[in-house]
Every structure is written in C-alpha cells, then in structure tokens.
Write a protein that holds these residues in place. Structure first.
Motif, PDB file in Angstrom:
ATOM      1  N   LYS A  75      -3.051  -5.722  12.201  1.00 33.74           N
ATOM      2  CA  LYS A  75      -2.600  -4.073  12.148  1.00 33.74           C
ATOM      3  C   LYS A  75      -1.510  -5.132  11.146  1.00 33.74           C
ATOM      4  O   LYS A  75      -0.929  -4.093   9.697  1.00 33.74           O
ATOM      5  CB  LYS A  75      -1.667  -4.008  13.532  1.00 33.74           C
ATOM      6  CG  LYS A  75      -0.422  -3.007  12.942  1.00 33.74           C
ATOM      7  CD  LYS A  75       0.508  -2.459  14.091  1.00 33.74           C
ATOM      8  CE  LYS A  75       2.082  -2.154  13.888  1.00 33.74           C
ATOM      9  NZ  LYS A  75       2.285  -2.004  14.810  1.00 33.74           N
TER      10      LYS A  75
ATOM     11  N   ARG B 227      -3.265  -4.527   7.752  1.00 31.47           N
ATOM     12  CA  ARG B 227      -3.309  -3.577   7.031  1.00 31.47           C
ATOM     13  C   ARG B 227      -1.825  -2.882   6.653  1.00 31.47           C
ATOM     14  O   ARG B 227      -1.584  -1.624   5.880  1.00 31.47           O
ATOM     15  CB  ARG B 227      -3.764  -2.378   8.108  1.00 31.47           C
ATOM     16  CG  ARG B 227      -3.851  -1.016   7.629  1.00 31.47           C
ATOM     17  CD  ARG B 227      -4.313   0.622   8.907  1.00 31.47           C
ATOM     18  NE  ARG B 227      -3.697  -0.251   9.746  1.00 31.47           N
ATOM     19  CZ  ARG B 227      -3.699  -0.294  11.284  1.00 31.47           C
ATOM     20  NH1 ARG B 227      -4.096  -1.388  11.770  1.00 31.47           N
ATOM     21  NH2 ARG B 227      -2.678   0.263  11.975  1.00 31.47           N
ATOM     22  N   PHE B 228      -0.807  -3.250   7.215  1.00 35.82           N
ATOM     23  CA  PHE B 228       0.394  -2.758   6.898  1.00 35.82           C
ATOM     24  C   PHE B 228       0.469  -3.434   5.451  1.00 35.82           C
ATOM     25  O   PHE B 228       1.287  -2.851   4.401  1.00 35.82           O
ATOM     26  CB  PHE B 228       1.612  -3.240   7.743  1.00 35.82           C
ATOM     27  CG  PHE B 228       2.171  -2.490   8.817  1.00 35.82           C
ATOM     28  CD1 PHE B 228       0.782  -0.931   9.291  1.00 35.82           C
ATOM     29  CD2 PHE B 228       3.116  -2.049   9.814  1.00 35.82           C
ATOM     30  CE1 PHE B 228       1.300   0.307  10.187  1.00 35.82           C
ATOM     31  CE2 PHE B 228       3.378  -1.649  11.045  1.00 35.82           C
ATOM     32  CZ  PHE B 228       2.115  -0.030  11.291  1.00 35.82           C
TER      33      PHE B 228
ATOM     34  N   GLU C  81      -0.917  -4.171   3.282  1.00 34.21           N
ATOM     35  CA  GLU C  81      -2.166  -3.793   1.974  1.00 34.21           C
ATOM     36  C   GLU C  81      -1.444  -3.002   1.908  1.00 34.21           C
ATOM     37  O   GLU C  81      -1.638  -2.668   0.493  1.00 34.21           O
ATOM     38  CB  GLU C  81      -3.751  -3.654   2.386  1.00 34.21           C
ATOM     39  CG  GLU C  81      -4.381  -5.148   2.635  1.00 34.21           C
ATOM     40  CD  GLU C  81      -4.960  -6.612   1.210  1.00 34.21           C
ATOM     41  OE1 GLU C  81      -3.828  -5.604   0.225  1.00 34.21           O
ATOM     42  OE2 GLU C  81      -5.888  -6.947   1.351  1.00 34.21           O
ATOM     43  N   TYR C  82      -1.024  -1.646   2.299  1.00 28.48           N
ATOM     44  CA  TYR C  82      -0.603  -0.441   2.369  1.00 28.48           C
ATOM     45  C   TYR C  82       1.041  -0.587   1.206  1.00 28.48           C
ATOM     46  O   TYR C  82       0.886   0.080   0.278  1.00 28.48           O
ATOM     47  CB  TYR C  82      -0.495   0.382   3.583  1.00 28.48           C
ATOM     48  CG  TYR C  82       0.323   1.481   3.186  1.00 28.48           C
ATOM     49  CD1 TYR C  82       0.191   2.707   2.764  1.00 28.48           C
ATOM     50  CD2 TYR C  82       1.722   1.850   3.317  1.00 28.48           C
ATOM     51  CE1 TYR C  82       0.838   3.734   2.296  1.00 28.48           C
ATOM     52  CE2 TYR C  82       2.608   3.037   3.255  1.00 28.48           C
ATOM     53  CZ  TYR C  82       1.935   3.344   2.814  1.00 28.48           C
ATOM     54  OH  TYR C  82       3.239   4.616   2.391  1.00 28.48           O
ATOM     55  N   ALA C  83       1.497  -1.710   1.667  1.00 32.28           N
ATOM     56  CA  ALA C  83       2.961  -1.514   1.113  1.00 32.28           C
ATOM     57  C   ALA C  83       2.541  -1.726  -0.358  1.00 32.28           C
ATOM     58  O   ALA C  83       3.355  -1.863  -1.500  1.00 32.28           O
ATOM     59  CB  ALA C  83       3.846  -2.858   2.134  1.00 32.28           C
ATOM     60  N   ARG C  84       1.164  -3.319  -0.359  1.00 31.91           N
ATOM     61  CA  ARG C  84       1.006  -4.003  -1.532  1.00 31.91           C
ATOM     62  C   ARG C  84       1.013  -2.629  -2.487  1.00 31.91           C
ATOM     63  O   ARG C  84       1.434  -2.807  -4.319  1.00 31.91           O
ATOM     64  CB  ARG C  84       0.246  -4.656  -1.274  1.00 31.91           C
ATOM     65  CG  ARG C  84      -0.442  -5.335  -2.855  1.00 31.91           C
ATOM     66  CD  ARG C  84      -1.585  -6.927  -2.372  1.00 31.91           C
ATOM     67  NE  ARG C  84      -0.331  -7.743  -1.884  1.00 31.91           N
ATOM     68  CZ  ARG C  84      -1.231  -8.665  -0.385  1.00 31.91           C
ATOM     69  NH1 ARG C  84      -1.652  -7.457  -0.075  1.00 31.91           N
ATOM     70  NH2 ARG C  84      -0.253  -9.324  -0.017  1.00 31.91           N
ATOM     71  N   ALA C  85       0.118  -2.220  -2.378  1.00 38.70           N
ATOM     72  CA  ALA C  85      -0.522  -0.860  -3.212  1.00 38.70           C
ATOM     73  C   ALA C  85       0.063   0.406  -3.172  1.00 38.70           C
ATOM     74  O   ALA C  85       0.249   0.708  -4.859  1.00 38.70           O
ATOM     75  CB  ALA C  85      -1.533  -0.158  -2.521  1.00 38.70           C
ATOM     76  N   GLU C  86       1.936   0.338  -2.653  1.00 32.53           N
ATOM     77  CA  GLU C  86       2.135   1.109  -3.026  1.00 32.53           C
ATOM     78  C   GLU C  86       3.101   0.576  -4.128  1.00 32.53           C
ATOM     79  O   GLU C  86       3.775   1.370  -4.913  1.00 32.53           O
ATOM     80  CB  GLU C  86       3.102   2.162  -1.222  1.00 32.53           C
ATOM     81  CG  GLU C  86       2.396   2.716  -0.855  1.00 32.53           C
ATOM     82  CD  GLU C  86       1.657   4.252  -1.488  1.00 32.53           C
ATOM     83  OE1 GLU C  86       2.817   4.993  -2.071  1.00 32.53           O
ATOM     84  OE2 GLU C  86       0.751   4.039  -1.419  1.00 32.53           O
TER      85      GLU C  86
ATOM     86  N   LYS D 234       2.433   0.708  -7.237  1.00 31.09           N
ATOM     87  CA  LYS D 234       1.791   2.069  -7.814  1.00 31.09           C
ATOM     88  C   LYS D 234       3.420   2.551  -8.377  1.00 31.09           C
ATOM     89  O   LYS D 234       3.751   3.416  -9.966  1.00 31.09           O
ATOM     90  CB  LYS D 234       1.969   3.847  -6.925  1.00 31.09           C
ATOM     91  CG  LYS D 234       0.160   3.233  -6.165  1.00 31.09           C
ATOM     92  CD  LYS D 234       0.114   4.398  -5.761  1.00 31.09           C
ATOM     93  CE  LYS D 234      -1.166   4.805  -4.625  1.00 31.09           C
ATOM     94  NZ  LYS D 234      -1.304   5.541  -4.016  1.00 31.09           N
TER      95      LYS D 234
ATOM     96  N   GLU E 284       6.371   1.850  10.430  1.00 30.13           N
ATOM     97  CA  GLU E 284       5.435   2.469   8.960  1.00 30.13           C
ATOM     98  C   GLU E 284       6.992   2.739   8.584  1.00 30.13           C
ATOM     99  O   GLU E 284       6.947   2.826   6.822  1.00 30.13           O
ATOM    100  CB  GLU E 284       4.630   3.776   9.278  1.00 30.13           C
ATOM    101  CG  GLU E 284       3.244   3.277   9.936  1.00 30.13           C
ATOM    102  CD  GLU E 284       2.344   4.134   9.887  1.00 30.13           C
ATOM    103  OE1 GLU E 284       2.675   5.666  10.187  1.00 30.13           O
ATOM    104  OE2 GLU E 284       0.988   4.074  10.371  1.00 30.13           O
TER     105      GLU E 284
ATOM    106  N   GLU F 296       8.347   2.273   4.729  1.00 26.92           N
ATOM    107  CA  GLU F 296       8.553   3.155   3.475  1.00 26.92           C
ATOM    108  C   GLU F 296      10.177   3.433   2.814  1.00 26.92           C
ATOM    109  O   GLU F 296       9.957   3.135   1.789  1.00 26.92           O
ATOM    110  CB  GLU F 296       8.199   4.757   4.039  1.00 26.92           C
ATOM    111  CG  GLU F 296       7.357   4.978   4.774  1.00 26.92           C
ATOM    112  CD  GLU F 296       6.005   5.170   3.378  1.00 26.92           C
ATOM    113  OE1 GLU F 296       6.545   5.287   1.707  1.00 26.92           O
ATOM    114  OE2 GLU F 296       5.012   4.849   3.911  1.00 26.92           O
TER     115      GLU F 296
END
Length: 481
Positions: free
Chosen positions: A287, A290-291, A293-298, A301, A370, A374
């Motif tokens: 988890k 996953r968190f 990697e998501y934050a890194r990608a966002e 961007k 999450e 955000e």
C-alpha cells in the motif's frame, strides 16, 4: 529460532498481565500509574500511564534480559533475519553509535561516506576512531549526495587495509542505496565488518520489490529505525547483528550509553510493531509503495517539480532507489525545498519531513489516506501557481567535499576559540554545523572551513533552514581549533 511464534508479543503481554494484577507500586516512577500527575494522565491517558513502569522481575530488565524482553528480542531477530536483535530506546542514534563502538577503538580506522548522520561522527568523537571518508556521488541536476560507488569503496579498502569496518547508508534520506551486497563482499574479503545505517530502511525487511536489506546482504550490524516507517513510538529502534558479532560484547557496548531505565512504552511499541510487520508487512508496504508511486506521478504532472525515482540508478553511485520515499526537487520553480516546506506548514497545514536547499521529502506510510495525498498534491500545485519564480541565484548543491585535518575526537576536545562564521574560512572547526533534519553535517569537528562552507551556511540561514551543532545558539560564531 525454530518454534518462535510471530503472533506473540511477550513484552506487551507481560504489561497487560501486570495491569490486570493491580499491583500496588512502591517503586518508581513517582507518578504511581498516573495518580500523582492528573494533568499528565488526562493528556496521555490512564491506560498509557498505568504501564509506564520500572523494570521488575515479571517485566525483565533491558540491560540484562532473561525472560520477556529476551523472548521479544528472539522474535525480532527472526522477523528481520538477524542472529540477534537488541531493543534500543535511546533512538537510532544510539544504535549507530553502538555499531561503531562495537567494531572500532581509539586510533582504529573506519571507512564511511561523508554524508552520514551526525550520530556516526558523534561516535568517532566518543571512541576516538579515525574516519576514512568516501565522498558520495553527486547528482548535479538535483544537487543531492548519492551513495558510494563500489569502485570508491574498493580503493578506500586497498588504501587502508588496516580499517576495521565500512559503514553504509541503506538508504540515504533521499532514498538512494549503494550496492550493499558488493560492498559486503569487498569488506569481508579484507577482514572488515560492514555496518548499515538503516534508519530509513525498516520496510526493506518486509516489503516486496524494495532494495535489499542489510541482513539479507550479509552485513554484520544494522541500525533500524522502527519508529520512522515501522509504526513504533518515536525514539524506539532495533540494533540487528549477524553471526560474526558477539551478542554479549555488543550488549556491553550498548549499555555504556543506553539508559538503565528503559521505557516500557517504547519497548512495547517495538514489540507490537514487530508483530504487526511480521504478520502484515507485505500488504502494509504494498500500500505504501502504491501511494508513493501515485503521488510521485501526480506531482510530476504539475510540471516544474521533479519527484525523482529509480531513474537515478543510471548513476554509478546508485544501485537501487527506495520508491517509498517521496523526494521532490523544487529548485526549477524558483523555490528552495525549505521554502516549500515552510509554505506547506504555514499556509496549508501540511507537515512534511524536511526541506533542504533544493529538495523536499514527504514520508509516506500505512497511516496515510488518499485524501491526505490529494491535499499534498493540490497544495504543491497551488504553491507553484502562486510562488513560482526564476531560479537564478539559488544554491545548486547540498554536498561539499570535506577537508579533514584532525580526527573528530582530537578537534572536539582541543582548546578552541569562537570566531564569527563569516570570518572563519581557513580555520579548523571544533564543532558541528548541520541542518536538522536531515542531520548530515555540513561541517564536522576536525574539518577545515572553506569560503564555500561559509557561503552555504549564510545562504541556508537566509532561506530558513534550522541549523544546529554550534555552542552559539544563533549560529553566528563557530568554535575553532
């Protein structure tokens, strides 16, 4: 260690039995299960104060464990793949110092990267060992120190065959890992111990697809900060040892500096957290990855930020990268990491781990949600929109090669005089200067002060970095040899 049951938590179980027995306390601590300090009890809770107790037969003794603490050590050793695990309640700094002092005596050499935590150099001040520094690689675009290349470690070993140990960061604060397995092979071939500062690597032992842990790599000792990413209370850690180390001798070294009044709040938090990771660590850190990697990608961007990751492994001083670390380069939006750190806290109510002159670090853990991620991502987007400016004039690196003139011990205990930092270039420092966190010295005792260091310190102060280490609380003067 066959037959051990990782669902057990011996210290925790003993404390519950103690509380159920309703013992009348005529021992310390003097708050007597919280009754003597109602305000503290109201703040921390009756359950907490009722098990803030002293060592006694049913609860064992941290300095010389023979029952429940001993059992908890064995369970921790099994969970981490170590020969032995020591419970540390003086912080991971104490564990790092115990590693160094277990392997090195006064006048003996230790090979280590210069971007170590201050606790490693503090150990040299205390025990009198002599540092052989390996300058870490530097990622110029980010301005951060990296790991040690295997070639540089090999050269240091060949140049100093009498060194007793090699110390390795696994990982660095930014998430960078050296090739620990290769370094272990080189050091052991030369008859040297390998010590790993794993203050930021607890999860390596339980997650999948993460960098190699020190015990799996064959290191002789590892200092593991359970409280950072393992869920235990602040100041609680494990010191792990491999088969080459004497358990009895290492315990003697630990007992030179560790308290004789070990906190059972800290001990039980280690015991419970070890059990949790042993039983659920894989899904916990799945988890977290996953968190992160998501934050890194966002964040990437958004544009302007660089939330860097495994692409750093193209550098010879980076064998692997800890993807749970959300390290973000901020200089391209014209802000120092410490400036973003301050804005996040003051304007958005978000506290990140640290900011330096070019980067910031957010620690991601199983406790995050999450919604929290955000909030961080949207705050960084707004900060870019509101505060972004030209990056001209920003300091472009975090690491300055040291000029070592004396051992840390000799310089620290030498006759010294205070000099204004602005006028100190060319003199030898008798104390530390560092930004905390991360606690990596810009200047350590025995190193020559250069104009570049003077400029760095002035710039770091101007940007709002929290500098520590000098006798002068205002960081205006420095004690020189």
């Amino acid at each position: 260690m066959a037959g051990l049951n990782q669902s057990r938590a011996p210290i925790f179980e003993a404390l519950k039995a103690y509380r159920a027995a309703r013992i009348v306390p005529f021992d310390v601590p003097g708050h007597k299960q919280g009754r003597g300090n109602p305000e503290l009890t109201e703040f921390l809770g009756k359950d907490c104060l009722s098990v803030d107790v002293n060592s006694m037969k049913p609860l064992d003794n941290l300095c010389h464990p023979v029952s429940v603490i001993r059992q908890a050590e064995q369970l921790a050793a099994q969970a981490f793949g170590a020969s032995h695990a020591f419970f540390i309640v003086n912080g991971t700094s104490s564990a790092v110092q115990a590693m160094v002092m277990s392997c090195c005596k006064r006048g003996e050499k230790i090979i280590l990267p210069r971007n170590v935590h201050r606790s490693a150099i503090n150990a040299l001040v205390v025990c009198g060992a002599v540092p052989v520094y390996v300058n870490p690689g530097v990622e110029k675009s980010l301005g951060i120190p990296l790991g040690m290349t295997t070639e540089d470690v090999k050269r240091a070993i060949e140049a100093h065959p009498d060194a007793k140990a090699v110390l390795v960061n696994n990982p660095t604060y930014y998430g960078v890992c050296s090739d620990l397995k290769a370094i272990v092979g080189l050091a052991h071939q030369a008859g040297m111990k390998v010590l790993a500062d794993e203050a930021h690597g607890t999860h390596f032992y339980f997650g999948e697809g993460l960098p190699l842990s020190a015990m799996a790599a064959g290191a002789d000792m590892a200092a593991v900060s359970m409280h950072k990413t393992g869920g235990s209370l602040t100041q609680s850690s494990f010191l792990l040892t491999g088969p080459s180390m004497s358990e009895g001798y290492v315990r003697q070294i630990i007992n030179l500096t560790q308290t004789t009044s070990g906190s059972y709040l800290l001990l039980s938090s280690l015991d419970i957290s070890r059990r949790n990771l042993a039983l659920h660590g894989k899904e916990i850190f799945d988890k977290v990855v996953r968190f992160a990697e998501y934050a890194r990608a966002e964040i990437n961007k958004i544009g302007g930020y660089n939330a860097f990751s495994r692409e750093l492994t193209r550098h010879p001083a980076v064998a692997d990268f800890d993807v749970t670390k959300l390290s973000v380069h901020t200089r391209d939006i014209g802000l120092a990491g410490i400036e973003v750190y301050d804005i996040l806290r003051d304007d958005y109510g978000i506290q990140i781990e640290f900011g330096d002159l070019g980067n910031m670090l957010a620690i991601i853990s199983v406790g995050d949600t999450e919604l929290m991620l955000e909030r961080l991502i949207s705050a960084l987007s707004e900060i870019k929109r509101i505060y972004a400016k030209d990056k001209i004039g920003l300091f472009d690196h975090e690491y300055i090669n040291p000029l070592v003139e004396m051992t840390p011990q000799d310089a620290f205990y030498a006759e010294k005089r205070p000099v204004p930092i602005a006028q100190s270039a060319g003199l030898i420092s008798g104390e530390f200067v560092m930004s905390y966190p991360p606690g990596i010295p810009v200047l350590a005792p025995g190193e020559r002060i250069t104009s570049e260091i003077v400029e760095y310190v002035a710039y770091a102060k101007a940007k709002g970095c929290f500098l520590t280490g000098t006798q002068d609380a205002e960081i205006e003067h420095i004690m020189t040899v």
